[in-house]
Design a protein around this motif. Structure first.
Motif, short mmCIF file in Angstrom:
data_model
loop_
_atom_site.label_atom_id
_atom_site.label_comp_id
_atom_site.label_asym_id
_atom_site.label_seq_id
_atom_site.Cartn_x
_atom_site.Cartn_y
_atom_site.Cartn_z
N GLY A 37 45.14 7.74 -6.20
CA GLY A 37 45.90 6.80 -5.39
C GLY A 37 45.05 5.87 -4.55
O GLY A 37 45.58 5.03 -3.82
N GLY A 64 41.36 13.44 -0.16
CA GLY A 64 42.45 14.03 -0.91
C GLY A 64 42.74 15.46 -0.46
O GLY A 64 42.24 15.94 0.56
N SER A 65 43.54 16.15 -1.25
CA SER A 65 44.00 17.48 -0.87
C SER A 65 43.72 18.56 -1.90
O SER A 65 43.54 19.73 -1.55
CB SER A 65 45.52 17.44 -0.62
OG SER A 65 46.05 18.70 -0.32
N THR A 69 56.03 15.51 6.49
CA THR A 69 54.79 16.22 6.16
C THR A 69 54.70 17.53 6.91
O THR A 69 54.29 18.56 6.36
CB THR A 69 53.57 15.34 6.47
OG1 THR A 69 53.60 14.16 5.68
CG2 THR A 69 52.27 16.09 6.19
N TRP A 110 41.63 11.23 4.85
CA TRP A 110 42.53 10.75 3.81
C TRP A 110 41.82 10.56 2.48
O TRP A 110 42.32 10.92 1.41
CB TRP A 110 43.18 9.45 4.25
CG TRP A 110 44.15 8.92 3.25
CD1 TRP A 110 43.93 7.96 2.31
CD2 TRP A 110 45.50 9.37 3.04
NE1 TRP A 110 45.06 7.77 1.54
CE2 TRP A 110 46.04 8.63 1.97
CE3 TRP A 110 46.29 10.32 3.68
CZ2 TRP A 110 47.33 8.81 1.54
CZ3 TRP A 110 47.59 10.50 3.23
CH2 TRP A 110 48.09 9.74 2.17
N TRP A 164 43.73 2.76 0.01
CA TRP A 164 44.94 2.70 -0.81
C TRP A 164 44.73 1.72 -1.97
O TRP A 164 44.21 0.62 -1.79
CB TRP A 164 46.11 2.19 0.02
CG TRP A 164 46.62 3.11 1.08
CD1 TRP A 164 46.33 3.07 2.42
CD2 TRP A 164 47.55 4.18 0.91
NE1 TRP A 164 47.02 4.05 3.09
CE2 TRP A 164 47.78 4.75 2.19
CE3 TRP A 164 48.21 4.71 -0.20
CZ2 TRP A 164 48.65 5.82 2.39
CZ3 TRP A 164 49.07 5.78 0.00
CH2 TRP A 164 49.28 6.32 1.27
N GLN A 205 50.56 18.90 0.04
CA GLN A 205 50.83 17.51 -0.32
C GLN A 205 49.69 16.95 -1.18
O GLN A 205 48.61 17.52 -1.26
CB GLN A 205 50.97 16.65 0.94
CG GLN A 205 51.95 17.20 1.96
CD GLN A 205 53.37 17.14 1.47
OE1 GLN A 205 53.93 16.07 1.26
NE2 GLN A 205 53.97 18.30 1.29
N ARG A 206 49.95 15.82 -1.84
CA ARG A 206 48.91 15.04 -2.53
C ARG A 206 48.09 15.89 -3.51
O ARG A 206 46.88 15.87 -3.51
CB ARG A 206 47.99 14.36 -1.51
CG ARG A 206 48.72 13.49 -0.50
CD ARG A 206 47.78 12.91 0.53
NE ARG A 206 46.86 11.97 -0.11
CZ ARG A 206 45.61 11.74 0.31
NH1 ARG A 206 45.12 12.41 1.33
NH2 ARG A 206 44.86 10.85 -0.29
#
Length: 489
Positions: free
Chosen positions: A461, A108-109, A189, A105, A473, A150-151
């Motif tokens: 984020g 990121g992407s 997702t 996580w 987060w 995503q992201r």
């Protein structure tokens, strides 16, 4: 036993747990925790998991795989040799399979999206990954891109992810290694991110992250890894349960025999608005208080929860669900959904009845590894014994007469004294920047008696949680009093 890897020859899973797999992720930053929460590689029991996955490596802007904590993971610059020590666990159980996870996580992407977009950049990543795995003795790679499309990703990620997996599979299988992936359990997702039939062709195993289905991002209590829907669930909440996720992946084209069912060894926690309602869907607008070890609001390791239970927290088994929750009005009105011995047994039986490959946990270092509430690593052991129908026995160890290929006649390196603190580096390893939580520093000791510091950016984020040594987060970090005053409202 299900033959998961027909193409891998010597890696065709001659495992000590002969009726299924037990995949255990290891969050390497647990070495920075305090007190009884500190967990290093040598705390891992190598006989309770068939596959151990080291989390995480990352992706550099040069499109090469990247070591995220060189001081902890490499031997260079007087580092702690984490990768090599992790793979040395196979000396205690020669059937153990060790895998390096890349992504997660916090990574990121967006940069994975860019890397996967061309054959040239994919090749750079694949070649560098194989080189790193071979250098340290890993048996495979776990692709944990969260998530394609995503992201900050792009719509074409769905197709490019398959091309990346194809390239990885060819290179890894050619070197006798396996390819796995950690995947989402959320329908919202899965639909945009995954070409499931394409993934089924390329992956040896899929680790289904069937947890974090609810959490403090919701303003009401719920179970983060419920096996089935709650009777009051409506709308999208009807999708947020393990049964839906397993069936949906199979319906979309993933063979059940390639899926491991993920179970969390931690709880998601809230602060109840008041003490009048302590059940499901109780108003809870804030995350639960941070624990003494994981030190992250809204999150407690199972080891922290079981200590709370010993301290008098109330355990409830709602007849509508198959998992417990716990609360304490005396401890800041905390409410946590989690899994215990009975619920993980239920889930392991479910996985077996549905023909899955086995079980997976995130993550081994938050089981009750100290044995304060019973036997050590009780949740993992319970899942293994339930799925296989037999008690755990130690895996084979090398014969005493077998020469140690890692034996060396060189003298050990004498480590110089730890350098004095600087404005960026208080100690080797991960260091916070008190003035900017959007990044942190990786500090390694150099041969000149000082530190080399590299700036590491947190993904959009997220902010750096100096208590937990991770990018987390932003709303979670900002719930910690006094943390990130320059970056939180």
């Amino acid at each position: 036993m299900k033959l998961l890897l027909p193409l891998l020859g010597c890696l065709a899973l001659s495992l000590s747990l002969t009726e299924g797999v037990m995949v255990c992720y290891y969050g390497s930053w647990a070495v920075y925790r305090q007190g009884d929460g500190k967990f290093d590689i040598e705390d891992i029991d190598p006989n309770i998991c068939t596959h151990l996955i080291f989390g995480f490596a990352g992706l550099g802007y040069d499109n090469k795989i990247r070591v995220l904590d060189p001081w902890n993971e490499l031997c260079d610059n007087y580092g702690k040799c984490g990768y090599d020590r992790f793979n040395a666990l196979k000396k205690k159980n020669t059937n153990l399979v060790t895998i390096l996870a890349v992504g997660g996580w916090n990574e990121g992407s967006a940069k994975y999206s860019k890397m996967a977009a061309s054959a040239a950049t994919r090749k750079i990543f694949v070649d560098s990954s194989v080189e790193l795995l071979k250098e340290h003795g890993f048996d495979g790679l776990d692709m944990d891109w969260e998530y394609p499309t995503q992201r900050g990703g792009a719509p074409e990620d769905k197709e490019n992810f398959i091309l990346l997996l194809k390239d990885l599979k060819e290179a890894l299988h050619a070197n006798g290694m396996m390819l796995t992936a950690a995947v989402s359990a959320g329908k919202l997702t899965i639909d945009p991110a995954y070409d499931v039939p394409g993934m089924a062709q390329q992956l040896d195993m899929v680790n289904l992250m069937a947890y974090d289905l609810h959490g403090a991002w919701d303003t009401y209590t719920h179970h983060q890894s419920g096996l089935y829907a709650h009777p009051d669930d409506t709308g999208d909440n009807l999708y947020l349960n393990q049964d839906f996720a397993v069936r949906y992946w199979i319906e979309k084209g993933m063979p059940a025999s390639k899926i491991t069912q993920g179970v969390p060894l931690y709880g998601r926690c809230w602060t109840l608005k008041n003490g009048d309602n302590t059940g499901y869907y109780a108003p809870a607008p804030q995350p639960g208080m941070a624990g003494p070890y994981t030190r992250t609001p809204g999150f407690l390791g199972y080891n922290e929860i079981c200590e709370g239970i010993l301290d008098g927290w109330t355990v409830v088994n709602d007849p509508a669900m198959h998992e417990p929750y716990v609360y304490s009005l005396e401890h800041n009105r905390i409410w946590c959904s989690y899994d215990d011995q009975d619920s993980v047994k239920t889930k392991a039986n479910y996985a077996k009845e549905h023909g899955l490959a086995g079980m997976m946990v995130w993550s081994i270092e938050t089981d009750d590894f100290k044995g304060k509430c019973g036997r050590t690593f009780n949740l993992i052991k319970t899942m293994v014994e339930t799925f296989t129908g037999s008690e755990i026995t130690p895996g084979p160890t090398p014969s005493p007469t077998t020469p140690d290929p890692d034996a060396t006649t060189t003298k050990p390196v004498t480590k110089p004294p730890t350098p004095p603190p600087t404005d960026k580096c208080k100690a080797p390893g991960i260091n916070a920047d008190p003035g900017n939580c959007h990044h942190y520093y990786l500090c390694s000791q150099n041969t000149e008696g000082g530190y080399d510091a590299v700036v590491e950016e947190c993904a959009p984020g997220t902010l750096f949680n100096a208590n937990a040594y991770i990018c987390d987060w932003d709303h979670v970090v900002c719930a910690i009093p006094g943390m990130c005053p320059n970056d939180c409202p």
